[in-house]
Design an enzyme around this catalytic site. Structure first.
Site, PDB file in Angstrom:
ATOM      1  CG  ASP A  56      -8.759   0.681   3.564  1.00 10.99           C
ATOM      2  OD1 ASP A  56      -8.047   1.166   4.332  1.00 10.99           O
ATOM      3  OD2 ASP A  56     -10.011   1.514   3.153  1.00 10.99           O
ATOM      4  NE  ARG A 102      -3.607   2.498   2.203  1.00 10.56           N
ATOM      5  CZ  ARG A 102      -4.724   2.864   2.808  1.00 10.56           C
ATOM      6  NH1 ARG A 102      -5.376   1.737   3.344  1.00 10.56           N
ATOM      7  NH2 ARG A 102      -5.299   3.913   2.882  1.00 10.56           N
ATOM      8  NE  ARG A 140      -8.540   3.167  -1.059  1.00  8.92           N
ATOM      9  CZ  ARG A 140      -8.710   3.766   0.478  1.00  8.92           C
ATOM     10  NH1 ARG A 140      -8.733   3.261   1.594  1.00  8.92           N
ATOM     11  NH2 ARG A 140      -8.339   5.117   0.356  1.00  8.92           N
TER      12      ARG A 140
HETATM   13  N1  ROI Z   1     -15.662   1.565  -1.955  1.00 10.38           N
HETATM   14  C1  ROI Z   1     -15.801   0.274  -2.047  1.00 10.38           C
HETATM   15  N2  ROI Z   1     -16.890  -0.186  -2.850  1.00 10.38           N
HETATM   16  N3  ROI Z   1     -14.924  -0.447  -1.211  1.00 10.38           N
HETATM   17  C2  ROI Z   1     -14.141  -0.073  -0.355  1.00 10.38           C
HETATM   18  O1  ROI Z   1     -13.553  -0.736   0.554  1.00 10.38           O
HETATM   19  C3  ROI Z   1     -13.857   1.333  -0.297  1.00 10.38           C
HETATM   20  N4  ROI Z   1     -13.023   1.725   0.435  1.00 10.38           N
HETATM   21  C4  ROI Z   1     -12.588   3.309   0.596  1.00 10.38           C
HETATM   22  C5  ROI Z   1     -13.374   4.113  -0.339  1.00 10.38           C
HETATM   23  C6  ROI Z   1     -12.669   4.888  -1.349  1.00 10.38           C
HETATM   24  C7  ROI Z   1     -14.554   5.157   0.386  1.00 10.38           C
HETATM   25  N5  ROI Z   1     -14.442   3.555  -1.093  1.00 10.38           N
HETATM   26  C8  ROI Z   1     -14.752   2.050  -1.298  1.00 10.38           C
HETATM   27  O2  ROI Z   1     -11.926   3.650   1.276  1.00 10.38           O
END
Ligand code: ROI
Length: 167
Positions: A103, A90, A100
């Site tokens: 996360d 990351r 990313r």
């Molecule tokens: N959108 C989806 N569908 N899944 C995620 O894990 C995710 N994570 C994020 C943001 C960019 C808000 N959008 C996301 O951090």
């Protein structure tokens, strides 16, 4: 008191990826988390395919939720998860809500309500995010989310929209 188990506090971790083979990223992260000292895996949801929330000029995501029992304090758990994010390549760029490789969010930590500069638990986005609520409900259908209510009530307020379980 935190909801306790023999092996410590029950916590839920949200996993998300939309770069570099997202399903593989999620599966590797699951193994890395389960191997942490002071952590035991209790449950893991299906993988879900979800369109990006936020900026739309990025690939779709794969999301999942993991239940662990842990005796790590929340900040130590956070640091371990950040280390796994970094180990899986990351790179934190300036852009908020950008693509990313991995996360990892602490969604829930026992019955704790935590408001530290680096860590807010339950995760503030939890109630609006189908890609968190549906996998969480899959593995914990009777959960009460501290300060927010029963998972079934939260789910009823949050359309599944284009979230899809993957096989
Ligand atoms: N959108 C989806 N569908 N899944 C995620 O894990 C995710 N994570 C994020 C943001 C960019 C808000 N959008 C996301 O951090």
């Amino acid at each position: 008191m935190n909801q306790s188990a023999d092996d410590g506090v029950i916590a839920y971790i949200g996993l998300g990826s939309n770069l570099a083979d997202p399903s593989r990223q999620i599966k590797s992260a699951r193994i890395a988390i389960a191997q942490l000292a002071g952590v035991k895996e209790r449950a893991f949801s299906s993988l879900y395919h979800s369109p990006p929330m936020g900026p739309q000029d990025q690939p779709d995501y794969v999301n999942a939720v993991m239940c662990i029992a842990t005796d790590l304090p929340p900040i130590d758990l956070l640091r371990c998860l950040q280390r796994i994010e970094n180990e899986q390549g990351r790179v934190r760029k300036g852009e908020r809500w950008g693509a990313r490789t991995l996360d990892l969010d602490i969604l829930i930590y026992g019955e704790s309500i935590i408001e530290l500069p680096d860590l807010i638990v339950p995760h503030p986005g939890l109630t609006e995010r189908a890609f968190v609520l549906y996998p969480l409900h899959e593995i914990a259908p009777h959960l009460s989310v501290p300060g927010k209510g029963d998972i079934t009530d939260l789910l009823a307020q949050c359309p599944m929209a284009e979230l899809e379980p993957m096989d």
